[in-house]
Enzyme design. Structure first.
Site, PDB file in Angstrom:
ATOM      1  N   GLU A   1      47.180  73.083  61.765  1.00  0.00           N
ATOM      2  CA  GLU A   1      48.103  74.170  62.124  1.00  0.00           C
ATOM      3  C   GLU A   1      47.398  75.350  62.801  1.00  0.00           C
ATOM      4  O   GLU A   1      47.421  76.481  62.295  1.00  0.00           O
ATOM      5  CB  GLU A   1      48.875  74.649  60.895  1.00  0.00           C
ATOM      6  CG  GLU A   1      49.785  73.593  60.308  1.00  0.00           C
ATOM      7  CD  GLU A   1      50.673  74.132  59.193  1.00  0.00           C
ATOM      8  OE1 GLU A   1      50.478  75.292  58.762  1.00  0.00           O
ATOM      9  OE2 GLU A   1      51.581  73.399  58.760  1.00  0.00           O
TER      10      GLU A   1
ATOM     11  N   GLU B   1      52.477  66.569  57.068  1.00  0.00           N
ATOM     12  CA  GLU B   1      52.980  67.399  55.966  1.00  0.00           C
ATOM     13  C   GLU B   1      54.486  67.489  56.073  1.00  0.00           C
ATOM     14  O   GLU B   1      55.043  67.623  57.174  1.00  0.00           O
ATOM     15  CB  GLU B   1      52.423  68.829  56.009  1.00  0.00           C
ATOM     16  CG  GLU B   1      50.979  68.976  55.620  1.00  0.00           C
ATOM     17  CD  GLU B   1      50.526  70.440  55.641  1.00  0.00           C
ATOM     18  OE1 GLU B   1      51.384  71.337  55.407  1.00  0.00           O
ATOM     19  OE2 GLU B   1      49.344  70.682  55.909  1.00  0.00           O
TER      20      GLU B   1
END
Length: 479
Positions: free
Chosen positions: A165, A366
């Site tokens: 991320e 995720e």
């Protein structure tokens, strides 16, 4: 029964700073330092010092993960644990052995290790000395660290991921002030984004030139993709949504997969006078070193509308001067976390990757549901009856299955997370795990979702029917 492709990765994700604790760690990362300086900024003043005690309990924790049916697990190697001297990338022997032990224990349990190299955990010394990701010097130091990782563990690890991320690093540290050092500087944010892309390409180049892809090993990166949906069909809302997508998604996705930044975004940043500093040599390197495998973190969609104000020319540059967040009426919400629940977005992501990114192999790296005060849902047997998490996962898997049926090359689904872990400034406010963790005693117990996930993994799919009876049977069998 909804069946998934053979050899599908049923797993979960965690990270070093969120699970290990700071035991025997020679350096502090930015979050360690921030907690030391301002513990009151963290929920209930709970910091990363112990976290989920994975440093000490990894063998028992991995056994619990096996009991939950995991066949793969994404972890991360902490730069601050593995390396003694950042300039030379000299090794810390305790850190070296710890990660050997974790990887070996995973393999012995039949769990494939997916290894990340940066999970928001920049060494704070490199921020204070060089400005962190603002500096291309730090890019080169990072590559030295990654080369050590490949040399140490490359014969055991098949799947590597450079960043987790990176958009959160940009947003949190340099725009919206929710990660240390809590700066608001659009020009720096843009340069940091570029430098992270450069660090990714240089790491991939080092991986391949070092021959670490010789036995089919792959390298990729993990991006949080949030499809940007316009508030309406009005031209102004469509434009806002388009720019939001360029910034939030394509900024990292395009260079990772296609080898270049989206021209529309480059033109916008150039017109605004904030474009990053780069060289032609760097552009060629980025073009030639794209990823093998894409990890996609998805929790919630992005909805955009025409901005309500036009900033003055004297204002500091911010990407959201081009769009406002739109809160759709009657949206479904996880009110504990404040995130909209919109599983269909996984289908939209699937088709976008199929149609616009060469149908690159990818997986959900995720996805999960954070809920506070889960003890509310403890049953008479002392188990967390997290039916809401089972429903959440199931809905997302249904839409993911549709995407796979439509031809998207998705290889797996990783839940955030296996065991309730420490989550930055939120600490343990919201719990995400298949396994509950009493942070006072570090006693860990499978939740109902853990038994359900085991069943899904073993069946490589799930039934459309309610699984209550079957989940109870699985629980009995594993006692």
């Amino acid at each position: 029964m909804k069946k998934f492709p053979e050899q599908f990765w049923w797993g979960s994700a965690t990270s070093g700073p969120q699970a290990e604790g700071r035991f025997n760690k020679p350096h502090a990362n930015v979050f360690d330092h921030w907690y030391d300086m301002e513990p009151e900024k963290f929920y209930n003043q709970v910091g990363p010092n112990t976290a989920s005690n994975f440093y000490n309990s990894y063998k028992e924790d991995i056994q619990l993960m096996k009991e939950a049916g995991l066949n793969s697990l994404r972890i991360s190697i902490q730069w601050t644990r593995l390396i003694d001297d950042f300039e030379t990338a000299s090794l810390n022997e305790d850190g070296v052995q710890f990660y050997h032990n974790v990887i070996d224990t995973l393999l012995e349990a039949g769990i494939e290790p997916f290894v990340g190299l940066h999970h928001f955990d920049l060494p704070v010394e490199l921020y204070h000395q060089y400005g962190g990701w603002e500096s291309k010097k730090v890019v080169d130091l990072f590559v030295k660290f990654t080369q050590q990782c490949f040399a140490l563990y490359g014969d055991k690890v098949r799947y590597w991921f450079v960043f987790n991320e990176p958009m959160v690093v940009v947003d949190g540290q340099y725009l919206y002030q929710f990660h240390y050092p809590n700066i608001r500087n659009g020009k720096k944010a843009v340069q940091v984004a570029y430098n992270i892309v450069l660090a990714t390409a240089k790491t991939i180049e080092a991986f391949r030139s070092g021959g670490w892809d010789r036995d089919g090993q792959q390298i990729g990166t993990i991006l949080n993709l949030t499809p940007s949906y316009p508030a309406s069909d009005r031209a102004e809302d469509l434009k806002a949504s388009r720019i939001a997508d360029l910034w939030k998604n394509q900024l990292f996705l395009d260079p990772a997969v296609l080898g270049e930044f989206p021209s529309e975004l480059v033109e916008l940043l150039t017109a605004d006078g904030v474009l990053w500093e780069s060289t032609e040599e760097e552009k060629i390197l980025i073009k030639q070193n794209t990823i093998d495998l894409l990890g996609v973190n998805f929790y919630h969609p992005s909805r955009a509308k025409e901005p309500s104000i036009i900033p003055s020319s004297a204002s500091d540059w911010m990407p959201n001067q081009y769009f406002d967040d739109y809160e759709m009426p009657r949206r479904r919400m996880n009110v504990d976390k404040g995130w909209e629940i919109y599983p269909q977005a996984l289908y939209d992501i699937s088709l976008n990757i199929r149609d616009n990114y060469g149908n690159i192999p990818w997986f959900v790296s995720e996805n999960g549901m954070g809920v506070s005060q889960e003890e509310r849902f403890m049953n008479a047997d002392g188990q967390i009856d997290d039916f809401y998490r089972i429903d959440f996962i199931k809905e997302h898997l249904e839409w993911l299955h549709k995407g796979i049926e439509a031809g998207s090359d998705c290889r797996g689904y990783h839940l955030w997370t296996a065991i309730d872990n420490w989550s930055w400034t939120n600490a343990y406010r919201n719990r995400y795990g298949l396994v509950s963790n009493d942070i006072r005693t570090q006693v860990k117990t499978l939740k109902k979702s853990g038994y359900w996930f085991k069943q899904v993994s073993e069946n490589n799919g799930f039934s459309d029917e309610k699984d209550e009876k079957e989940v109870k049977n699985v629980k009995q069998e594993t006692k």
